[in-house]
Design a protein around this motif. Structure first.
Motif, short mmCIF file in Angstrom:
data_model
loop_
_atom_site.label_atom_id
_atom_site.label_comp_id
_atom_site.label_asym_id
_atom_site.label_seq_id
_atom_site.Cartn_x
_atom_site.Cartn_y
_atom_site.Cartn_z
N GLN A 288 1.46 2.49 11.91
CA GLN A 288 0.92 1.13 11.81
C GLN A 288 -0.59 1.16 12.08
O GLN A 288 -1.06 1.92 12.91
CB GLN A 288 1.59 0.19 12.81
N MET A 289 -1.32 0.32 11.35
CA MET A 289 -2.74 0.12 11.59
C MET A 289 -3.00 -1.37 11.71
O MET A 289 -2.57 -2.15 10.85
CB MET A 289 -3.58 0.73 10.46
N ARG A 290 -3.68 -1.76 12.79
CA ARG A 290 -4.00 -3.18 13.04
C ARG A 290 -5.51 -3.34 13.07
O ARG A 290 -6.19 -2.78 13.92
CB ARG A 290 -3.38 -3.65 14.36
N LEU A 291 -6.02 -4.12 12.14
CA LEU A 291 -7.45 -4.35 11.99
C LEU A 291 -7.77 -5.75 12.49
O LEU A 291 -7.21 -6.74 12.00
CB LEU A 291 -7.86 -4.19 10.52
N LEU B 103 4.49 0.51 8.26
CA LEU B 103 5.42 1.30 7.48
C LEU B 103 6.71 0.52 7.25
O LEU B 103 7.25 -0.11 8.16
CB LEU B 103 5.72 2.61 8.21
N GLN B 104 7.22 0.54 6.03
CA GLN B 104 8.40 -0.25 5.67
C GLN B 104 9.71 0.43 6.03
O GLN B 104 10.73 -0.23 6.11
CB GLN B 104 8.38 -0.55 4.17
N ASN B 105 9.70 1.73 6.24
CA ASN B 105 10.95 2.45 6.51
C ASN B 105 11.44 2.13 7.93
O ASN B 105 10.80 2.50 8.91
CB ASN B 105 10.72 3.95 6.37
N PRO B 106 12.57 1.44 8.09
CA PRO B 106 13.03 1.07 9.44
C PRO B 106 13.64 2.23 10.21
O PRO B 106 13.88 2.13 11.41
CB PRO B 106 14.09 -0.01 9.16
N ASN B 107 13.89 3.35 9.53
CA ASN B 107 14.51 4.50 10.20
C ASN B 107 13.49 5.40 10.90
O ASN B 107 13.88 6.31 11.64
CB ASN B 107 15.31 5.33 9.18
N LEU B 108 12.21 5.19 10.66
CA LEU B 108 11.17 6.00 11.28
C LEU B 108 10.55 5.23 12.43
O LEU B 108 10.18 4.06 12.28
CB LEU B 108 10.10 6.38 10.25
N HIS B 109 10.42 5.87 13.59
CA HIS B 109 9.85 5.24 14.78
C HIS B 109 8.78 6.15 15.38
O HIS B 109 8.96 7.38 15.40
CB HIS B 109 10.94 4.95 15.82
N TYR C 121 3.84 1.02 2.62
CA TYR C 121 3.42 0.16 3.71
C TYR C 121 3.32 -1.28 3.23
O TYR C 121 3.06 -1.55 2.05
CB TYR C 121 2.06 0.60 4.27
N ARG C 122 3.54 -2.19 4.16
CA ARG C 122 3.41 -3.62 3.89
C ARG C 122 2.16 -4.13 4.59
O ARG C 122 1.96 -3.89 5.79
CB ARG C 122 4.64 -4.37 4.38
N LEU D 239 0.86 -1.18 0.00
CA LEU D 239 0.00 0.00 0.00
C LEU D 239 0.90 1.23 0.00
O LEU D 239 1.81 1.36 0.81
CB LEU D 239 -0.91 0.00 1.22
N THR D 240 0.65 2.14 -0.93
CA THR D 240 1.45 3.37 -1.04
C THR D 240 0.55 4.56 -0.72
O THR D 240 -0.56 4.68 -1.25
CB THR D 240 2.02 3.52 -2.46
#
Length: 363
Positions: free
Chosen positions: A77-80, A38-44, A25-26, A14-15
């Motif tokens: 992140q979104m968890r459904l 989110l796929q970017n590991p540098n963002l927290h 996003y994955r 998902l973009t």
């Protein structure tokens, strides 16, 4: 030693294009939850930046749900929550990159229509790691209770606190776990009760630590034509947004919940001269009387809950529950010699439309 098999299904990518950067996003499913991460590991994400959402449509597309919450800020992140049929359970968790975005979602998206007339509920998600066990008989030795808790729901357990209840011959207990995930697994194992011998112990979620000593600051006297976002932006310019727990606005009044009394007192001092739209906002530690007259779309007072008129005596025909196939006459018309069980109205009060009548059996 047990081995757990984790079902992980890679679904799609998902973009989403934010005002600053394009985020990728994955999307995958694990443990009955559909994740959009989110796929970017540098963002927290910042701490305390997650919200809990309920009453969402069960057939809504995940892209539409994501874009609805992304209007408040960048999502980490979104968890459904999903069920076995493949549809969602009407609940989800959304974690933003910044704390301010989560508080804006709590204020501006609560009770808003998301799709097909569904009004959602938005609250702050708290990392609750405690369970509350009540109505424990005093006849059970305290050591037996501790051993049973450790043997049944002891995975990740860090502390068990037993205290004497106000009820006679009763104890209550707090079970503290390492984190929220261990507490969830313990709650699933012990739901709806925990059996100790022949005794059934009620198991509930404990009140989160941040809500045990929370304080509210009430406000009124503002222009109802401004939007909720404008009101929120004016408030957070003066106070620390991280101290907010809840933010609710009704017709001509509202309240802000803070995490402790010191934060509330400091905010009261900073907001005492706040003026929005040439109107000075009044703040108080006591609630104001709500005036729920009229609604206007996309304005601040469309968040007022609906009011229901109470009827006394016989209910109107239109409000009678259609799924009730029988109804006995009121108590005043029942002959004194009638000894068979009958149904009467509880205090002869009715709540139409949303709520069903409350019945009690008597002889």
């Amino acid at each position: 030693m047990t081995c757990q098999v984790v079902l992980r299904i890679e679904l799609e990518q998902l973009t989403y294009t934010s005002p600053e950067i394009e985020l990728k996003y994955r999307v995958f499913q694990i443990y009955g939850q559909k994740h959009v991460t989110l796929q970017n590991p540098n963002l927290h994400p910042e701490p305390m930046s997650e919200i809990f959402v309920a009453k969402i449509p069960r057939n809504i597309a995940i892209e539409n749900l994501f874009k609805f919450f992304a209007q408040c800020g960048e999502i980490y992140q979104m968890r459904l929550l999903m069920d076995f049929s493949g549809s969602n359970r009407g609940k989800c968790f959304v974690q933003y990159m910044h704390t301010k975005a989560s508080r804006e979602a709590i204020c501006c998206l609560h009770d808003e229509v998301i799709e097909s007339g569904h009004r959602i509920v938005v609250k702050m998600s708290l990392n609750n790691n405690q369970l509350f066990l009540r109505s424990i008989p005093e006849t059970i030795p305290e050591e037996d209770i501790r051993q049973h808790i450790v043997s049944t729901i002891g995975e990740g357990l860090t502390n068990v606190l037993m205290k004497k209840s106000r009820a006679p011959d009763r104890y209550y207990c707090f079970c503290t776990y390492r984190d929220h995930q261990f507490a969830i697994m313990a709650h699933k194992k012990s739901w709806p009760f925990l059996r100790i011998g022949n005794n059934l112990i009620d198991v509930h979620w404990a009140i989160p630590e941040l809500l045990r000593y929370h304080t509210c600051l009430y406000f009124t006297n503002f222009n109802t034509d401004i939007t909720k976002k404008e009101f929120f932006e004016a408030i957070v310019k003066l106070i620390d947004v991280k101290t907010l727990i809840q933010f609710r606005i009704y017709d001509k009044c509202g309240f802000i919940t803070f995490n402790n009394a010191d934060s509330m007192k400091k905010a009261e001092e900073l907001l005492k001269n706040l003026t929005i739209g040439k109107k000075k906002i009044k703040f108080s530690r006591r609630p104001f009387k709500a005036n729920r007259s009229g609604h206007s779309k996309n304005t601040i007072h469309n968040t007022a809950p609906p009011t229901y008129q109470f009827f006394s005596g016989e209910p109107p025909v239109s409000s009678f529950p259609v799924n009730v196939s029988f109804c006995m006459p009121p108590m005043s018309t029942v002959p004194p010699t009638y000894n068979a069980p009958y149904i009467h109205y509880w205090k002869s009060c009715w709540i139409p439309d949303m709520f069903k009548a409350k019945y009690f059996y008597s002889t």
